[in-house]
Scaffold this motif. Structure first.
Motif, PDB file in Angstrom:
ATOM      1  N   ILE A 166      -1.019  -6.383   8.468  1.00 47.71           N
ATOM      2  CA  ILE A 166      -1.229  -4.961   8.251  1.00 47.71           C
ATOM      3  C   ILE A 166      -2.417  -4.553   9.094  1.00 47.71           C
ATOM      4  CG2 ILE A 166      -1.839  -3.193   6.587  1.00 47.71           C
ATOM      5  CD1 ILE A 166      -0.292  -4.748   4.547  1.00 47.71           C
ATOM      6  N   HIS A 167      -2.155  -3.665   9.989  1.00 47.64           N
ATOM      7  CA  HIS A 167      -3.199  -3.238  10.905  1.00 47.64           C
ATOM      8  C   HIS A 167      -4.215  -2.380  10.155  1.00 47.64           C
ATOM      9  CE1 HIS A 167      -5.012  -1.878  14.637  1.00 47.64           C
ATOM     10  NE2 HIS A 167      -4.367  -2.876  15.209  1.00 47.64           N
ATOM     11  N   PRO A 168      -5.491  -2.606  10.353  1.00 51.09           N
ATOM     12  CA  PRO A 168      -6.516  -1.820   9.652  1.00 51.09           C
ATOM     13  C   PRO A 168      -6.440  -0.322   9.957  1.00 51.09           C
ATOM     14  CG  PRO A 168      -7.492  -3.743  10.679  1.00 51.09           C
ATOM     15  CD  PRO A 168      -6.081  -3.691  11.131  1.00 51.09           C
ATOM     16  N   THR A 169      -5.816   0.040  11.061  1.00 56.62           N
ATOM     17  CA  THR A 169      -5.692   1.461  11.394  1.00 56.62           C
ATOM     18  C   THR A 169      -4.904   2.211  10.338  1.00 56.62           C
ATOM     19  OG1 THR A 169      -5.713   0.846  13.730  1.00 56.62           O
ATOM     20  CG2 THR A 169      -4.970   3.062  13.196  1.00 56.62           C
ATOM     21  N   TRP A 170      -3.862   1.582   9.815  1.00 60.38           N
ATOM     22  CA  TRP A 170      -3.051   2.239   8.775  1.00 60.38           C
ATOM     23  C   TRP A 170      -3.863   2.464   7.503  1.00 60.38           C
ATOM     24  CZ3 TRP A 170       1.115   4.658   9.991  1.00 60.38           C
ATOM     25  CH2 TRP A 170       1.859   4.245  11.088  1.00 60.38           C
ATOM     26  N   ILE A 171      -4.691   1.508   7.155  1.00 58.36           N
ATOM     27  CA  ILE A 171      -5.537   1.648   5.961  1.00 58.36           C
ATOM     28  C   ILE A 171      -6.555   2.763   6.170  1.00 58.36           C
ATOM     29  CG2 ILE A 171      -7.235   0.460   4.527  1.00 58.36           C
ATOM     30  CD1 ILE A 171      -5.651  -2.131   5.129  1.00 58.36           C
ATOM     31  N   VAL A 172      -7.137   2.836   7.366  1.00 59.33           N
ATOM     32  CA  VAL A 172      -8.100   3.901   7.668  1.00 59.33           C
ATOM     33  C   VAL A 172      -7.408   5.263   7.642  1.00 59.33           C
ATOM     34  CG1 VAL A 172      -9.582   4.839   9.485  1.00 59.33           C
ATOM     35  CG2 VAL A 172      -9.662   2.406   8.950  1.00 59.33           C
ATOM     36  N   MET A 173      -6.199   5.338   8.190  1.00 60.76           N
ATOM     37  CA  MET A 173      -5.474   6.615   8.196  1.00 60.76           C
ATOM     38  C   MET A 173      -5.163   7.088   6.780  1.00 60.76           C
ATOM     39  SD  MET A 173      -2.931   6.151  11.473  1.00 60.76           S
ATOM     40  CE  MET A 173      -1.815   7.371  10.854  1.00 60.76           C
ATOM     41  N   SER A 174      -4.749   6.184   5.911  1.00 59.18           N
ATOM     42  CA  SER A 174      -4.461   6.585   4.535  1.00 59.18           C
ATOM     43  C   SER A 174      -5.738   6.999   3.806  1.00 59.18           C
ATOM     44  CB  SER A 174      -3.740   5.473   3.789  1.00 59.18           C
ATOM     45  OG  SER A 174      -4.535   4.311   3.730  1.00 59.18           O
ATOM     46  N   SER A 175      -6.838   6.308   4.084  1.00 61.18           N
ATOM     47  CA  SER A 175      -8.119   6.686   3.476  1.00 61.18           C
ATOM     48  C   SER A 175      -8.586   8.049   3.982  1.00 61.18           C
ATOM     49  CB  SER A 175      -9.182   5.644   3.788  1.00 61.18           C
ATOM     50  OG  SER A 175      -8.785   4.392   3.301  1.00 61.18           O
ATOM     51  N   MET A 224      -2.510  23.272  -2.315  1.00 66.06           N
ATOM     52  CA  MET A 224      -1.267  22.495  -2.302  1.00 66.06           C
ATOM     53  C   MET A 224      -1.287  21.473  -1.166  1.00 66.06           C
ATOM     54  SD  MET A 224       0.569  23.108  -4.830  1.00 66.06           S
ATOM     55  CE  MET A 224       2.051  22.275  -4.312  1.00 66.06           C
ATOM     56  N   ASN A 225      -1.768  21.877  -0.006  1.00 62.20           N
ATOM     57  CA  ASN A 225      -1.868  20.961   1.123  1.00 62.20           C
ATOM     58  C   ASN A 225      -2.812  19.810   0.778  1.00 62.20           C
ATOM     59  OD1 ASN A 225      -2.050  19.735   3.646  1.00 62.20           O
ATOM     60  ND2 ASN A 225      -2.182  21.670   4.743  1.00 62.20           N
ATOM     61  N   ALA A 226      -3.905  20.104   0.092  1.00 59.84           N
ATOM     62  CA  ALA A 226      -4.849  19.063  -0.306  1.00 59.84           C
ATOM     63  C   ALA A 226      -4.215  18.092  -1.289  1.00 59.84           C
ATOM     64  CB  ALA A 226      -6.100  19.699  -0.914  1.00 59.84           C
ATOM     65  N   MET A 227      -3.455  18.611  -2.242  1.00 58.70           N
ATOM     66  CA  MET A 227      -2.792  17.739  -3.223  1.00 58.70           C
ATOM     67  C   MET A 227      -1.753  16.841  -2.551  1.00 58.70           C
ATOM     68  SD  MET A 227      -4.129  18.196  -6.059  1.00 58.70           S
ATOM     69  CE  MET A 227      -5.326  19.306  -6.722  1.00 58.70           C
ATOM     70  N   ILE A 228      -1.040  17.389  -1.586  1.00 56.91           N
ATOM     71  CA  ILE A 228      -0.044  16.596  -0.867  1.00 56.91           C
ATOM     72  C   ILE A 228      -0.729  15.499  -0.057  1.00 56.91           C
ATOM     73  CG2 ILE A 228       1.648  16.686   1.011  1.00 56.91           C
ATOM     74  CD1 ILE A 228       2.425  19.477  -0.093  1.00 56.91           C
ATOM     75  N   ARG A 229      -1.858  15.823   0.568  1.00 54.94           N
ATOM     76  CA  ARG A 229      -2.589  14.822   1.346  1.00 54.94           C
ATOM     77  C   ARG A 229      -3.123  13.707   0.453  1.00 54.94           C
ATOM     78  NH1 ARG A 229      -4.554  16.816   6.660  1.00 54.94           N
ATOM     79  NH2 ARG A 229      -3.604  18.849   6.939  1.00 54.94           N
ATOM     80  N   ILE A 230      -3.655  14.068  -0.710  1.00 57.35           N
ATOM     81  CA  ILE A 230      -4.172  13.058  -1.640  1.00 57.35           C
ATOM     82  C   ILE A 230      -3.038  12.155  -2.115  1.00 57.35           C
ATOM     83  CG2 ILE A 230      -5.192  12.715  -3.924  1.00 57.35           C
ATOM     84  CD1 ILE A 230      -6.853  15.269  -3.397  1.00 57.35           C
ATOM     85  N   THR A 231      -1.913  12.755  -2.487  1.00 63.48           N
ATOM     86  CA  THR A 231      -0.776  11.971  -2.973  1.00 63.48           C
ATOM     87  C   THR A 231      -0.232  11.055  -1.884  1.00 63.48           C
ATOM     88  OG1 THR A 231      -0.205  13.790  -4.463  1.00 63.48           O
ATOM     89  CG2 THR A 231       1.500  12.144  -4.029  1.00 63.48           C
ATOM     90  N   ALA A 232      -0.074  11.583  -0.682  1.00 66.26           N
ATOM     91  CA  ALA A 232       0.437  10.768   0.424  1.00 66.26           C
ATOM     92  C   ALA A 232      -0.543   9.653   0.779  1.00 66.26           C
ATOM     93  CB  ALA A 232       0.708  11.645   1.638  1.00 66.26           C
ATOM     94  N   GLY A 233      -1.825   9.950   0.768  1.00 66.40           N
ATOM     95  CA  GLY A 233      -2.833   8.938   1.086  1.00 66.40           C
ATOM     96  C   GLY A 233      -2.848   7.803   0.086  1.00 66.40           C
ATOM     97  N   PHE A 234      -2.810   8.145  -1.220  1.00 63.92           N
ATOM     98  CA  PHE A 234      -2.781   7.095  -2.236  1.00 63.92           C
ATOM     99  C   PHE A 234      -1.478   6.307  -2.186  1.00 63.92           C
ATOM    100  CE2 PHE A 234      -6.251   9.251  -4.727  1.00 63.92           C
ATOM    101  CZ  PHE A 234      -7.110   8.167  -4.687  1.00 63.92           C
ATOM    102  N   SER A 235      -0.376   6.970  -1.898  1.00 66.34           N
ATOM    103  CA  SER A 235       0.912   6.269  -1.790  1.00 66.34           C
ATOM    104  C   SER A 235       0.896   5.276  -0.642  1.00 66.34           C
ATOM    105  CB  SER A 235       2.049   7.275  -1.594  1.00 66.34           C
ATOM    106  OG  SER A 235       2.146   8.129  -2.695  1.00 66.34           O
ATOM    107  N   MET A 236       0.397   5.715   0.508  1.00 66.47           N
ATOM    108  CA  MET A 236       0.323   4.814   1.663  1.00 66.47           C
ATOM    109  C   MET A 236      -0.621   3.643   1.389  1.00 66.47           C
ATOM    110  SD  MET A 236       0.458   7.421   4.998  1.00 66.47           S
ATOM    111  CE  MET A 236      -1.174   7.032   5.433  1.00 66.47           C
ATOM    112  N   LEU A 237      -1.759   3.932   0.777  1.00 66.83           N
ATOM    113  CA  LEU A 237      -2.729   2.881   0.495  1.00 66.83           C
ATOM    114  C   LEU A 237      -2.171   1.879  -0.510  1.00 66.83           C
ATOM    115  CD1 LEU A 237      -5.590   2.119   1.341  1.00 66.83           C
ATOM    116  CD2 LEU A 237      -6.432   3.391  -0.630  1.00 66.83           C
TER     117      LEU A 237
END
Length: 94
Positions: A36-45, A8-21
């Motif tokens: 848009i700072h590249p740090t935010w893109i790296v964090m979502s990835s 469940m934690n993995a699914m939440i991380r994937i969903t949040a990462g794709f949403s942010m990206l």
């Protein structure tokens, strides 16, 4: 590398990462002057990668720090050595 997060934690991380990206990509596409700072893109990835691999380096570091040097997990609760048979006299005085 052993997985240290649940499904469940993995699914939440994937969903949040794709949403942010997705949000960052749409924001960058709409405004030409969007900074848009590249740090935010790296964090979502990284969130997407953590969800796929099911390994979080911050969780691993926390688990390593939470254990004592002898390998036993540290107990944060208070340990009471309470024996009700020894305390019978104390209850009578109340």
């Amino acid at each position: 590398m052993k997985p240290n997060i649940g499904i469940m934690n993995a699914m939440i991380r994937i969903t949040a990462g794709f949403s942010m990206l997705t949000f960052l990509t749409i924001r960058a596409g709409r405004k030409e002057d969007a900074s848009i700072h590249p740090t935010w893109i790296v964090m979502s990835s990284l969130k997407i990668a953590e969800g796929i691999v099911r390994y979080c380096p911050l969780t691993a570091a926390y688990e390593q720090l939470a254990t004592e040097r002898d390998g036993k997990e540290e107990s944060w609760g208070q340990n009471y050595d309470y024996d009700p048979d020894e305390d019978k006299d104390a209850c009578r005085h109340l």
